[in-house]
Design an enzyme around this catalytic site. Structure first.
Site, PDB file in Angstrom:
ATOM      1  N   VAL A  18     -49.285 -36.050 -30.824  1.00 54.65           N
ATOM      2  CA  VAL A  18     -49.186 -34.671 -31.329  1.00 54.65           C
ATOM      3  C   VAL A  18     -48.908 -34.640 -32.833  1.00 54.65           C
ATOM      4  O   VAL A  18     -49.541 -33.899 -33.580  1.00 54.65           O
ATOM      5  CB  VAL A  18     -48.120 -33.870 -30.547  1.00 54.65           C
ATOM      6  CG1 VAL A  18     -48.027 -32.438 -31.063  1.00 54.65           C
ATOM      7  CG2 VAL A  18     -48.447 -33.859 -29.059  1.00 54.65           C
ATOM      8  N   LYS A  26     -35.318 -22.351 -27.777  1.00 58.06           N
ATOM      9  CA  LYS A  26     -35.483 -22.095 -29.228  1.00 58.06           C
ATOM     10  C   LYS A  26     -36.919 -21.706 -29.553  1.00 58.06           C
ATOM     11  O   LYS A  26     -37.157 -20.776 -30.318  1.00 58.06           O
ATOM     12  CB  LYS A  26     -35.088 -23.360 -29.996  1.00 58.06           C
ATOM     13  CG  LYS A  26     -35.672 -23.509 -31.381  1.00 58.06           C
ATOM     14  CD  LYS A  26     -35.254 -24.834 -31.986  1.00 58.06           C
ATOM     15  CE  LYS A  26     -36.083 -25.279 -33.174  1.00 58.06           C
ATOM     16  NZ  LYS A  26     -37.463 -25.648 -32.935  1.00 58.06           N
ATOM     17  N   CYS A  80     -39.261 -29.265 -39.491  1.00 59.02           N
ATOM     18  CA  CYS A  80     -38.962 -30.695 -39.536  1.00 59.02           C
ATOM     19  C   CYS A  80     -40.040 -31.464 -40.280  1.00 59.02           C
ATOM     20  O   CYS A  80     -41.217 -31.116 -40.232  1.00 59.02           O
ATOM     21  CB  CYS A  80     -38.834 -31.211 -38.112  1.00 59.02           C
ATOM     22  SG  CYS A  80     -37.320 -30.642 -37.369  1.00 59.02           S
TER      23      CYS A  80
HETATM   24  C1  EPZ Z   1     -44.227 -26.127 -32.126  1.00 56.80           C
HETATM   25  O1  EPZ Z   1     -44.575 -26.460 -33.464  1.00 56.80           O
HETATM   26  C2  EPZ Z   1     -42.753 -26.395 -32.011  1.00 56.80           C
HETATM   27  N1  EPZ Z   1     -42.059 -25.565 -32.990  1.00 56.80           N
HETATM   28  C3  EPZ Z   1     -42.456 -27.857 -32.223  1.00 56.80           C
HETATM   29  O2  EPZ Z   1     -41.088 -28.076 -32.000  1.00 56.80           O
HETATM   30  C4  EPZ Z   1     -43.252 -28.671 -31.199  1.00 56.80           C
HETATM   31  O3  EPZ Z   1     -43.056 -30.033 -31.483  1.00 56.80           O
HETATM   32  C5  EPZ Z   1     -44.738 -28.326 -31.306  1.00 56.80           C
HETATM   33  O4  EPZ Z   1     -44.933 -26.901 -31.161  1.00 56.80           O
HETATM   34  C6  EPZ Z   1     -45.567 -29.024 -30.246  1.00 56.80           C
HETATM   35  O5  EPZ Z   1     -45.079 -28.686 -28.954  1.00 56.80           O
HETATM   36  C7  EPZ Z   1     -41.818 -24.308 -32.747  1.00 56.80           C
HETATM   37  O6  EPZ Z   1     -42.174 -23.771 -31.706  1.00 56.80           O
HETATM   38  C8  EPZ Z   1     -41.041 -23.566 -33.769  1.00 56.80           C
HETATM   39  P1  EPZ Z   1     -48.409 -27.185 -33.271  1.00 56.80           P
HETATM   40  P2  EPZ Z   1     -45.939 -26.006 -34.071  1.00 56.80           P
HETATM   41  O7  EPZ Z   1     -49.057 -26.138 -34.090  1.00 56.80           O
HETATM   42  O8  EPZ Z   1     -46.364 -24.742 -33.452  1.00 56.80           O
HETATM   43  C9  EPZ Z   1     -51.547 -29.616 -35.966  1.00 56.80           C
HETATM   44  C10 EPZ Z   1     -38.914 -28.751 -32.550  1.00 56.80           C
HETATM   45  O9  EPZ Z   1     -38.323 -29.804 -32.851  1.00 56.80           O
HETATM   46  N2  EPZ Z   1     -51.866 -28.330 -36.631  1.00 56.80           N
HETATM   47  O10 EPZ Z   1     -48.642 -27.194 -31.806  1.00 56.80           O
HETATM   48  O11 EPZ Z   1     -45.823 -26.057 -35.555  1.00 56.80           O
HETATM   49  C11 EPZ Z   1     -50.140 -30.094 -36.327  1.00 56.80           C
HETATM   50  O12 EPZ Z   1     -50.120 -30.722 -37.577  1.00 56.80           O
HETATM   51  C12 EPZ Z   1     -40.289 -28.471 -33.117  1.00 56.80           C
HETATM   52  O13 EPZ Z   1     -38.427 -27.868 -31.842  1.00 56.80           O
HETATM   53  C13 EPZ Z   1     -52.859 -28.312 -37.585  1.00 56.80           C
HETATM   54  O14 EPZ Z   1     -53.501 -29.340 -37.888  1.00 56.80           O
HETATM   55  O15 EPZ Z   1     -46.861 -27.208 -33.559  1.00 56.80           O
HETATM   56  C14 EPZ Z   1     -49.819 -30.998 -35.167  1.00 56.80           C
HETATM   57  O16 EPZ Z   1     -50.390 -32.245 -35.384  1.00 56.80           O
HETATM   58  C15 EPZ Z   1     -40.824 -29.584 -33.967  1.00 56.80           C
HETATM   59  N3  EPZ Z   1     -53.126 -27.131 -38.211  1.00 56.80           N
HETATM   60  C16 EPZ Z   1     -50.503 -30.303 -33.992  1.00 56.80           C
HETATM   61  O17 EPZ Z   1     -51.487 -29.435 -34.566  1.00 56.80           O
HETATM   62  C17 EPZ Z   1     -52.447 -25.980 -37.917  1.00 56.80           C
HETATM   63  O18 EPZ Z   1     -52.730 -24.930 -38.514  1.00 56.80           O
HETATM   64  C18 EPZ Z   1     -49.598 -29.524 -33.086  1.00 56.80           C
HETATM   65  O19 EPZ Z   1     -48.832 -28.601 -33.857  1.00 56.80           O
HETATM   66  C19 EPZ Z   1     -51.445 -26.022 -36.923  1.00 56.80           C
HETATM   67  C20 EPZ Z   1     -51.177 -27.221 -36.299  1.00 56.80           C
END
Ligand code: EPZ
Length: 451
Positions: free
Chosen positions: A346, A24, A122
């Site tokens: 995370v 996905k 989510c």
């Molecule tokens: C991706 O989300 C996935 N979603 C998530 O899967 C997954 O849990 C996550 O990566 C970590 O592996 C998709 O690929 C669609 P991040 P993403 O940016 O990209 C912080 C599932 O169930 N952050 O790596 O949104 C954030 O708050 C989903 O399939 C900022 O602070 O995750 C988090 O604490 C849920 N500012 C951390 O970084 C930003 O601008 C990691 O988030 C971006 C992120």
């Protein structure tokens, strides 16, 4: 809500074989990448899940013709007539997924402007997009935040930049990749995420004509090119779905073969699975030979009998233990003898679902401290992000409401492992990321029904 309920008669071990398709969290990004090409792209093994539908809808609104290919799960994207869509049309997709934020770079390249609706996804913490916007501004984009969404433009074009992420965010790394590939000049991204899904997106972009170097120490260098063409790609399999079924096998004392599961992408999960007492076997794919049919490989997961052992784990960016593996595995940990510790590093609010497990007889306490591992970003910020699971606990049936995708699957596993009949409300949310999960449950002998 009342229609959207699954009645689960628990206590039966899951037994059988299911198959996972393209991940996905790669497929949706590869679909966005098709916008960048000047010729059609072809993506195989696309699962029928809600997130794919959302991206398909958004691509369609922007003039990308998306059609089903000859093979089941094959999608063809024709970007010949990319055009602007009205904010009203785009806003239909507001709140349904986080993928729209990744349209920024490709739309700026193709149209010179972009409108991004309110994001969804989510509810597992605030999930800001500050890294994304900061990166886009570094490339020269202007971002106008309005009550209806984000308006972006690039009056002077997009230019390569040197940029370090404050945290190796998956989405922000993808944002940089999808923008840098056609920006003028060279981009150097430091502290990048290097999840297998990112590497697979890099493969997609490389097939399109991009020049991307992945250095050691989370440094990615992208040399912008003026033009990209379409790609043909078979994505990596969904390692989150595979681990979810593995956890379900363990929690229900069952035996599940996940066809398509890939060992290399799941090494950290497999180590933990084994250390708590689960067994697995990697089965290789065999091509057909004269007189012999071929065989698709995967990983068989099973509970070998006896008791599971407690463990301590910490979620982390790749190559650490994925945050999305955490919720399903915790259900199995309620069945392990001793105290297990889970430190979620995370997302700051990804343990709320444990209340539902406690209502079923689990014994899980959540703490604000960074337990059992290195201090993380959330330690001093008052977030309950560590859990101690005391087991084994006999789980009993309950009425449950699904809060988000992965927690939802963990509720489902808990209901399958529990004695008695549970009602799981809001199961439709699981269709966001698990293809045909009800058919798969039936294939595994689960006693579930729609009332
Ligand atoms: C991706 O989300 C996935 N979603 C998530 O899967 C997954 O849990 C996550 O990566 C970590 O592996 C998709 O690929 C669609 P991040 P993403 O940016 O990209 C912080 C599932 O169930 N952050 O790596 O949104 C954030 O708050 C989903 O399939 C900022 O602070 O995750 C988090 O604490 C849920 N500012 C951390 O970084 C930003 O601008 C990691 O988030 C971006 C992120």
């Amino acid at each position: 809500m009342t229609d959207d309920v699954l009645v689960v008669h628990g206590g039966t071990p899951l037994q059988g074989r299911i198959r996972v398709r393209g991940a996905k969290n790669l497929v949706s990004k590869a679909m966005v990448a098709a916008l960048l090409g000047d010729s059609p792209s072809r993506l195989f093994d696309v699962p029928k899940i809600r997130d794919v539908e959302v991206v398909r809808g958004l691509l369609g609104l922007h003039g990308v013709k998306v059609t089903d290919g000859d093979e089941d799960g094959e999608l063809v994207f024709d970007p010949a007539n990319v055009e602007s869509a009205s904010t009203d049309q785009i806003n239909v997709h507001a709140g349904s997924s986080r993928i729209p934020i990744l349209f920024c770079g490709p739309l700026l390249h193709r149209l010179g402007h972009a409108f991004i609706p309110d994001l969804g996804g989510c509810h597992i913490g605030p999930r800001p997009i500050d890294f994304h916007l900061q990166a886009l501004r570094e490339f020269g984009a202007t971002v106008d935040k309005t009550p209806e969404g984000l308006h972006l433009s690039a009056p002077n074009g997009l230019h390569g930049t040197k940029f370090a992420l404050p945290y190796p965010s998956v989405g922000a790394t993808e944002q940089v990749l999808l923008t840098a590939v056609m920006a003028e000049g060279v981009t150097e991204l430091r502290n990048a995420a290097v999840e297998p899904e990112i590497i697979d997106l890099i493969c997609v972009l490389q097939k399109m004509g991009a020049i991307i170097k992945v250095h050691t120490d989370r440094v990615i260098e992208i040399q912008g090119v003026p033009k990209l063409h379409g790609y043909t790609h078979r994505p990596i399999p969904d390692r989150i779905e595979a681990a979810s079924w593995a956890a379900a096998a363990l929690a229900t004392r069952g035996h599940v073969e996940v066809l398509g599961a890939e060992q290399a992408d799941m090494m950290t999960f497999l180590n933990v699975f084994r250390s708590v007492g689960g067994e697995y076997e990697v089965t290789d794919t065999r091509p057909p030979r004269p007189g012999q049919p071929g065989q698709e490989g995967g990983i068989r997961f099973w509970h070998p009998g006896g008791e599971l052992q407690a463990t301590a784990l910490e979620t982390d960016v790749h190559p650490g233990f994925m945050t999305d593996w955490q919720q399903p595995l915790v259900v199995a940990l309620t069945q392990a003898r001793g105290l297990s510790i889970v430190h979620e590093t995370v997302y700051e609010q990804r343990l709320g679902y444990t209340e539902a497990l406690n209502s079923m007889g689990a014994n899980i306490q959540v703490y604000r401290d960074c337990l059992g591992g290195t201090p993380c970003r959330f330690g001093r910020r008052n977030f309950k992000h560590s859990a101690v699971i005391a087991g084994p606990s006999k789980l009993h049936a309950a009425d449950l409401v699904i809060p988000d995708l992965r927690a939802g699957f963990s509720h489902l596993i808990a209901a399958l492992a529990a004695e008695g009949t549970s009602r799981v409300y809001g199961v439709d949310l699981i269709n966001r990321g698990y293809e045909d999960f009800e058919a798969k449950l039936a294939d595994l002998g689960a006693q579930v029904e729609r009332p």
